[in-house]
Each structure stands twice: as structure tokens, then as C-alpha cells.
Design an enzyme around this catalytic site. Structure first.
Site, mmCIF file in Angstrom:
data_model
loop_
_atom_site.group_PDB
_atom_site.id
_atom_site.type_symbol
_atom_site.label_atom_id
_atom_site.label_comp_id
_atom_site.label_asym_id
_atom_site.label_seq_id
_atom_site.Cartn_x
_atom_site.Cartn_y
_atom_site.Cartn_z
ATOM 1 N N LYS A 128 -1.148 -18.648 -3.039
ATOM 2 C CA LYS A 128 -1.058 -17.186 -2.931
ATOM 3 C C LYS A 128 -1.921 -16.548 -4.019
ATOM 4 O O LYS A 128 -1.700 -16.767 -5.212
ATOM 5 C CB LYS A 128 0.394 -16.744 -3.080
ATOM 6 C CG LYS A 128 0.575 -15.253 -2.843
ATOM 7 C CD LYS A 128 2.038 -14.858 -2.932
ATOM 8 C CE LYS A 128 2.239 -13.366 -2.829
ATOM 9 N NZ LYS A 128 1.834 -12.808 -1.536
ATOM 10 N N LYS A 170 4.226 -11.681 8.385
ATOM 11 C CA LYS A 170 5.132 -10.704 9.002
ATOM 12 C C LYS A 170 5.629 -11.229 10.346
ATOM 13 O O LYS A 170 6.806 -11.121 10.676
ATOM 14 C CB LYS A 170 4.408 -9.360 9.207
ATOM 15 C CG LYS A 170 3.970 -8.766 7.881
ATOM 16 C CD LYS A 170 3.242 -7.464 8.047
ATOM 17 C CE LYS A 170 2.411 -7.155 6.831
ATOM 18 N NZ LYS A 170 3.052 -7.397 5.532
ATOM 19 N N ASN A 208 0.807 -1.230 0.000
ATOM 20 C CA ASN A 208 0.000 0.000 0.000
ATOM 21 C C ASN A 208 0.836 1.274 0.000
ATOM 22 O O ASN A 208 0.305 2.363 -0.142
ATOM 23 C CB ASN A 208 -0.990 -0.011 1.169
ATOM 24 C CG ASN A 208 -0.278 -0.134 2.502
ATOM 25 O OD1 ASN A 208 0.928 -0.388 2.550
ATOM 26 N ND2 ASN A 208 -1.010 0.043 3.582
ATOM 27 N N LYS A 240 7.382 -11.296 0.303
ATOM 28 C CA LYS A 240 8.409 -10.272 0.509
ATOM 29 C C LYS A 240 8.845 -10.170 1.981
ATOM 30 O O LYS A 240 9.977 -9.798 2.262
ATOM 31 C CB LYS A 240 7.963 -8.900 -0.012
ATOM 32 C CG LYS A 240 6.864 -8.207 0.788
ATOM 33 C CD LYS A 240 7.367 -7.003 1.540
ATOM 34 C CE LYS A 240 6.299 -6.205 2.256
ATOM 35 N NZ LYS A 240 5.105 -6.810 2.770
HETATM 36 P P1 ADP Z 1 1.348 -5.398 3.355
HETATM 37 O O1 ADP Z 1 0.881 -4.909 2.036
HETATM 38 O O2 ADP Z 1 2.100 -4.369 4.133
HETATM 39 O O3 ADP Z 1 2.040 -6.724 3.307
HETATM 40 P P2 ADP Z 1 -1.034 -6.710 4.434
HETATM 41 O O4 ADP Z 1 -2.351 -6.117 4.131
HETATM 42 O O5 ADP Z 1 -0.600 -7.954 3.752
HETATM 43 O O6 ADP Z 1 0.031 -5.542 4.243
HETATM 44 O O7 ADP Z 1 -0.934 -6.975 6.024
HETATM 45 C C1 ADP Z 1 -1.041 -5.925 6.983
HETATM 46 C C2 ADP Z 1 -2.478 -5.751 7.444
HETATM 47 O O8 ADP Z 1 -2.880 -6.851 8.248
HETATM 48 C C3 ADP Z 1 -2.716 -4.569 8.358
HETATM 49 O O9 ADP Z 1 -2.800 -3.372 7.636
HETATM 50 C C4 ADP Z 1 -4.030 -4.954 9.051
HETATM 51 O O10 ADP Z 1 -5.115 -4.492 8.281
HETATM 52 C C5 ADP Z 1 -4.044 -6.474 8.993
HETATM 53 N N1 ADP Z 1 -3.968 -7.196 10.272
HETATM 54 C C6 ADP Z 1 -4.396 -8.456 10.416
HETATM 55 N N2 ADP Z 1 -4.201 -8.903 11.674
HETATM 56 C C7 ADP Z 1 -3.612 -7.903 12.346
HETATM 57 C C8 ADP Z 1 -3.153 -7.768 13.695
HETATM 58 N N3 ADP Z 1 -3.257 -8.769 14.574
HETATM 59 N N4 ADP Z 1 -2.618 -6.582 14.062
HETATM 60 C C9 ADP Z 1 -2.521 -5.574 13.185
HETATM 61 N N5 ADP Z 1 -2.918 -5.646 11.887
HETATM 62 C C10 ADP Z 1 -3.463 -6.799 11.460
HETATM 63 MG MG MG Z 2 1.126 -8.613 2.484
#
Ligand code: ADP
Ligand code: MG
Length: 315
Positions: free
Chosen positions: A130, A278, A12, A216
Site C-alpha cells: 500500500k 470498494k 477526497n 478503510k
Molecule cells: P477514495 O478516496 O474514496 O477511497 P479512490 O480514489 O481510492 O477513492 O477510489 C475511487 C476512484 O476510483 C473514483 O473516484 C474513480 O476515479 C476511480 N475508478 C476506478 N475504476 C472505476 C470504476 N470502474 N468506476 C468508477 N470509478 C472508478
Molecule cells: Mg481509496
């Protein structure tokens, strides 16, 4: 000793939700996202920057489909990863060069289009899971695409069928020692974009590409280990990681140990398609000798480095 950090930019940061992803949108978002990073460079941090490529590689896959209908030869997914490493690396590289110049900071920025070795027998290669691209298909269309194009498709949370690709784990970054040297000389290196280009070694030692997308977050953790980064920073859509995320009793976390992270992971606080990888990448980095992981959002990065926000994962 100057501190070294790997910064992993979330998808994002470059195409925002709801945008078409025109090149001017992508450049504008990239430029906006760099102010905090420039401040860290001013503070003396040595940085390597990685980034996701989900929306971009999804768009390119769609463009291949359209092109094929017009009789053009399409490029396979492995090669499209290389394309996004180049285009996105170029955008980040040039935007950062311009910002540094504006601020009178004399630093080189270089993009390395990185090959990343995976196991040819990685179980995910036989079980693609994926989701890529933004198109949802009906069950009939999905069946037709499976037969005509050999795609793998899965049902995505009640919204329809989507193309899925394998996502093997990264084992080795081919350019690791070069990246390491450059970063420790003080150059800013953009590497393993989109997780890197997945390759495997043939019996004769030659490298060969695979049609897959490496996560990533996992590739960035490996890079952070390879360059002995003091800090592995995952920049995403939230300032802090939460327990019971999105529920009324959600609770933001300032710090967790690896053992706590593993426990919360097992309890299901971190979903597979978003926060899960993550946390797994953070656990992997620390269990293999890394010292600290910081998860936060890009706009808060300077405050997070100063200890005012973000979630830290420690031994
Ligand atoms: P990126 O593009 O950075 O990889 P993702 O959308 O794949 O982002 O993953 C991050 C998102 O996961 C956060 O923005 C949030 O909406 C969501 N999320 C899910 N579980 C959690 C959690 N336990 N704590 C915080 N965010 C979470
Ligand atoms: Mg992601």
C-alpha cells in the site's frame, strides 16, 4: 424500525486533490461535506461514519522524517493511525455537532478511536504494497532509504519509487459492541477512521500494535456487519461505478448483483488501488449476510438514498 447505515467517507472528502491540507481547508471541506448527511439524520437514519486517512497519515509520516533530522523521536505508523483517528474524528465530530445545532436537531456525536485486530501472519505483512505519502524517490534514493531506515519501497506506475506499508485485512473491531449499542440508541458514532489502528493478539491475549494501514473500505464493511447495518454506503469521487471506466465505451451501472460484481471484478473493471477494494468490501458485506451496498459521491447522497443515482450492489 429506524434504518441503520454505515457511511464510509473517501479521502477526497477532507483534503481535496491539489490542496496543501491546511487545517482550515480540512475544516471547510468537512463542513461542506456534511449537508447531505444532516438531511439523512433528519429523515431518521441511524448512522455510523467512517473515513479514510491516506493524505493525512502520509503527511504525518513525512513530518516524522523531518522531525528525526532535527533530533526528535519519531512516531511509528501504527501510532500515527491513532493520531489521525483523533484529529479527523474531532473535525468531523465538531463540524457535525455545529450543523445539527444550527438545524435544531438534538443528537449526540461521538468519535471512537478504534483498534482493529488483524492476523499477525497476514501475507501482506511480509509483502507491503500500500503506497503512503506523496513523495516519489529515485531508484538510488530508494535503495539508500531501504538500507538506512529499513523502509519498503516500490516503483509506482512509472512515476518513481514510493514508500509502501503492509495492509492486512481486518478481523475484529475491539469496540464493536459499544459502537453497536450507541448507534442503536440513536447516537452518531465516528469509528474505524483510516481503517482503525491495526493490532494483533499475543499468546497471552494482550493486544499489541502493528505498523500497517488497514483499508478503510474493508474495515467499514466489517463495521457494517457488526452493527447489522441495513445499508453500507461508500462515498467516493464518482456518482456511479462504471464498466470500462475512463474509456470511450464507459457504462455507468445502476445495480449489480454480487455475482455480477465478482464477474466484472475478475474481468478487471475495478483497479486495485481505487475501485477494487470498494467492490471487494461490498461483495464481502453481502456474502456475509448484509443486504445492500450503495456506492456514490457525497454531494449526491440524498438523491442516491432516494434511488435517483448511485450504484447499488445487492444479493
Ligand atoms: P477514495 O478516496 O474514496 O477511497 P479512490 O480514489 O481510492 O477513492 O477510489 C475511487 C476512484 O476510483 C473514483 O473516484 C474513480 O476515479 C476511480 N475508478 C476506478 N475504476 C472505476 C470504476 N470502474 N468506476 C468508477 N470509478 C472508478
Ligand atoms: Mg481509496
Amino acid at each position: 424500525m429506524k434504518k441503520t447505515a454505515v457511511l464510509a467517507l473517501g479521502g477526497n472528502a477532507i483534503i481535496k486533490a491539489g490542496q496543501k491540507g491546511t487545517i482550515s481547508e480540512q475544516f471547510a471541506n468537512t463542513q461542506d461535506s456534511l449537508d447531505g448527511i444532516v438531511e439523512l439524520i433528519r429523515q431518521g437514519y441511524r448512522l455510523s461514519i467512517t473515513h479514510g486517512n491516506g493524505p493525512q497519515v502520509g503527511n504525518l509520516l513525512r513530518q516524522q522524517e523531518t522531525g528525526e533530522k532535527e533530533g526528535l523521536a519519531s512516531l511509528p505508523l501504527g501510532v500515527l493511525n491513532a493520531a489521525t483517528e483523533g484529529t479527523m474524528g474531532y473535525m468531523i465530530e465538531q463540524s457535525l455537532q455545529n450543523k445539527l445545532r444550527e438545524q435544531g436537531i438534538d443528537k449526540q456525536v461521538i468519535t471512537i478511536v478504534s483498534q482493529v485486530v488483524v492476523d499477525k501472519n497476514d501475507p501482506s505483512l511480509k509483502d507491503p504494497s500500500k503506497f503512503v505519502g506523496s513523495t516519489y524517490y529515485s531508484a538510488e534514493e530508494a535503495q539508500e532509504l531501504k538500507e538506512s531506515l529499513g523502509w519498503a519501497l516500490k516503483e509506482d506506475s512509472g512515476k518513481g519509487w514510493r514508500r509502501v506499508v503492509p495492509s492486512p485485512l481486518p478481523i475484529e473491531i475491539i469496540a464493536a459492541s459499544t459502537i453497536n449499542e450507541l448507534v442503536h440508541k440513536g447516537q452518531i458514532v465516528i469509528a474505524v477512521g483510516g481503517g482503525g489502528i491495526p493490532v494483533y493478539r499475543r499468546e497471552n491475549g494482550h493486544l499489541e500494535g502493528l505498523d500497517a494501514v488497514i483499508d478503510k473500505d474493508f474495515a467499514s464493511a466489517l463495521l457494517a456487519l457488526n452493527i447489522q447495518a441495513d445499508l453500507f454506503v461508500i462515498l467516493t469521487g464518482v456518482d456511479k461505478v462504471a464498466l470500462n471506466y475512463g474509456k470511450p465505451d464507459a457504462q455507468d451501472l445502476d445495480t449489480m448483483t454480487v455475482a455480477e460484481a465478482q464477474k466484472y471484478y475478475n474481468e478487471g473493471h475495478f483497479p486495485a488501488g481505487s475501485m477494487g477494494p470498494k467492490i471487494r468490501a461490498a461483495i464481502d458485506f453481502i456474502s456475509r449476510g448484509g443486504s445492500e451496498v450503495l456506492i456514490t459521491s457525497l454531494p449526491r447522497i440524498v438523491e442516491a438514498f432516494a434511488g435517483k443515482t448511485g450504484t447499488r450492489i445487492v444479493r
